[in-house]
Write a protein that holds these residues in place. Structure first.
Motif: not given
Lengths: 491, 180
Positions: A421-425
């Motif tokens: 959720s925090h670091c992008g796909p």
């Protein structure tokens, strides 16, 4: 709380019974919880610098408060293995390959066996990593989270956002810090910078400034030559430190004030610029370049001056101006980064980072100095000596540790969710994959070398220290020896 | 004479026997497990299976004979130079320390260190492979400066006992060193 941590532990050690007993039993209301802290950074003595002395001084003050502290760093040349420093501070010099600028190469995994061994045998409860330039610090955070330990990270530097390298480092920092329990920055500017770069919740970021040892930087007005006014500059001669500004200031002020001298300590690629200026304006007797200085010689240089000049273009927390003020000098500095927070307004003259503004600032200070309107070095020293002390830093860091210990460590699934959720796909999936691999390697290691086969180390510091008694005995011995020798030398 | 069970750093059982010859003379023997038949069988089968697979493709009998030679030479080297059955530390106060290790083949190697060359016996920590271990070692005085340490001789190098075993040996060694 102790129960909760054991639960987390139990989840990780599903295949092997865990012999780990938390060092700290945190009963509510009890203030003096003793932690077992492992400081990890690529930068430590014999390498010299701000991060190194920060780790050393902080560790010494934490030991004084009764905590157990060990340091893990990489091997420096022939210095590898285990060493003890003052007061039983234990340092592990682990044989990891150095890649660039004293930072180790990272593959995310290869340092796991050794770091796990250190964490298990020292019964570490908090892993405290230092400096975002240190790959080993990030590795240690990664492994500590996999092992279910609490993590703290201290950021010592400011970064940009614009160029490719900072975009990449910022992404890595986001990944590394998104599931770290607490982050410490050295100034509010640095906090703002870190929060933006790593997309963090500002709640978990604390500000604890650096400190100086006031006994190392005492004023000595007899060393200065009062027939002229000396401006001291002590910094590495690099672009970041604004040496180009300095080369603009020197000729302008030297023509205006014939009794003005410059004393410049430090070495770096921009030395050539200063030498050119000296050559061009024939200032050989008034601009002295001292070259590289040892830390112990800095004070001797500082006390020879009246004004301390700092021309940095970026700075998270400027130690140099605190050292200058502690030696009783008038400080003139650029208003960049965290510098405005460092000293109270009456002790520092802040200017914009341009030649004109700096010249104006310097001239007002020179005029004040001529008129004798400046406070004496001793009063300035008295004012500064209580501002930044290592004991205060240790006290505040201790509070961070207490707070971190009360929080749960994330389980693997929660960690994976946080990463996604925090670091992008892309980065999120990649590092989730790494986290799973790291966890599997940890399980393999638990199976190959179970934790109960790792001998628990003798504590040199902390509540179960075996050194204290030893030192007491030694002290007594030396005392009696001293008395004996006094008797022997009696006439 | 006492005989106690301990484990080495890999969790394999070893035994430590202490022999008190006199108050100033003590002998410690660390014995590890004998060469296990199963291990030999496994290694032999692995080498031979590889040899047969190669032989299947190359149809050259030299492969098979070299397989046999490798097994035999490997076994000889292993029991003669690598596998240590017992390691003995004989400490005699006022005389010195003798260390001997006997290999599985029966070969023995012995070294003796005079007491006036010994500075102390200590337990030290070292990074070994992918772990950090404790080991017992003798500090040898520097011939030029008797107060400083010139070199270090590690003890029980092949059996590598764990800390509890080392502490036991260390304590009784210190007793004897203190007496002399």
């Amino acid at each position: 709380m102790g129960q909760r941590r054991r639960d987390v532990k139990a989840q990780i050690h599903t295949h092997q019974p865990c012999t780990y007993i938390p060092h700290t039993v945190n009963t509510p209301g009890e203030e003096s919880v003793k932690h077992c802290i492992c400081m990890v950074s690529d930068f430590f003595y014999p390498n010299m610098g701000g991060v190194e002395s920060h780790i050393y001084q902080l560790s010494q003050c934490l030991i004084e408060k009764g905590h157990k502290v060990v340091i893990a760093t990489h091997a420096y040349g022939r210095r590898k293995g285990v060493r003890y420093l003052t007061n039983g501070l234990k340092v592990y010099y682990l044989p990891l390959q150095v890649m660039y600028n004293q930072s180790t190469a990272t593959t995310c995994f290869h340092s796991l066996p050794l770091l796990r061994c250190v964490f298990v045998r020292e019964r570490v409860t908090i892993v405290h990593a230092h400096s975002s330039f240190s790959a080993m610090a990030h590795d240690a955070l990664f492994h500590a989270k996999t092992m279910g330990l609490n993590t703290v990270f201290t950021d010592h530097s400011l970064f940009g956002f614009a160029d490719v390298s900072s975009v990449l480092t910022n992404k890595l920092l986001t990944v590394s810090l998104c599931d770290t329990n607490h982050i410490i920055c050295v100034s509010y500017t640095s906090k703002e910078n870190t929060v933006l770069r790593a997309a963090l919740d500002p709640e978990i970021v604390s500000v604890i400034p650096n400190a100086v040892d006031p006994t190392d930087f005492t004023p000595d007005p007899s060393r200065r030559d009062d027939s002229k006014i000396t401006v001291v500059v002590v910094s590495r001669l690099v672009y970041r430190k604004g040496i180009d500004l300095l080369s603009g200031i020197i000729p302008e002020l030297c023509t205006k004030h014939p009794d003005l001298c410059f004393l410049i300590g430090g070495e770096g690629p921009k030395r050539i610029v200063l030498e050119e200026v000296r050559e061009k304006y024939q200032l050989h007797d008034r601009v002295r370049l001292l070259g590289a200085l040892d830390h112990k010689d800095v004070r001797d240089v500082l006390v020879q001056g009246h004004i301390f000049l700092n021309t940095s273009l970026t700075e998270a927390f400027c130690m140099a101006i605190v050292e200058g003020a502690s030696c009783g000098l008038q400080v003139v500095s650029t208003r960049v980064g965290g510098i405005p927070e460092v000293l109270p307004d009456e002790l520092v003259t802040l200017c914009e980072p341009t030649v004109r503004s700096l010249c104006e600032g310097l001239e007002t200070v020179i005029a004040r100095q001529r008129a004798g309107q400046v406070p004496s070095p001793a009063t300035i020293h008295q004012q500064v000596r209580t501002l930044y002390t290592w004991r205060n830093v240790a006290e505040r860091t201790e509070k961070v540790y207490n707070r971190v210990c009360r929080r749960p460590t994330l389980s693997l699934s929660a960690r994976l969710q946080r990463l996604q959720s925090h670091c992008g796909p892309v980065a999120g999936s990649l590092f989730s994959f790494f986290a799973v691999i790291d966890f599997l390697i940890l399980l393999l290691l638990q199976w190959l070398w179970p934790s109960d086969l790792i001998d628990i180390a003798m504590d040199a510091t902390g509540p179960h220290s075996t050194w204290k008694r030893h030192c007491d005995v030694k002290k007594k011995e030396t005392q009696t020896h001293f008395q004996r020798s006094k008797h022997a030398f009696k006439p | 004479m006492t005989d106690e069970k301990f484990t080495d750093i890999n969790g394999k059982a070893i035994s430590l026997s202490c022999q008190n010859h006199s108050p100033l003379c003590r002998e410690f023997t660390v014995s590890s497990a004998k060469v296990s038949l199963r291990k030999i069988m496994v290694y032999t089968s692995v080498v031979w299976l590889c040899a047969y697979t190669l032989f299947y493709f190359t149809e050259n009998t030299a492969v098979l004979s070299s397989g046999i030679i490798i097994t035999l030479v490997g076994m000889m080297v292993h029991i003669h130079f690598i596998k240590v059955d017992h390691e003995t530390l004989l400490i005699i106060g006022s005389l010195g320390v003798q260390m001997s290790s006997s290999y599985a083949s029966g070969r023995e190697s012995t070294t003796f260190i005079e007491i006036n060359k010994i500075k102390d016996i200590v337990i030290n920590e070292a990074i070994y492979m992918h772990s950090i271990i404790y080991y017992l070692s003798i500090l040898i005085k520097d011939p030029n400066e008797p107060e400083s340490v010139g070199s270090v001789v590690p003890l029980f190098q092949s059996s590598k006992p764990r800390l509890n075993c080392l502490v036991k040996v260390y304590k009784s060694c210190q007793e004897i060193l203190a007496q002399s």
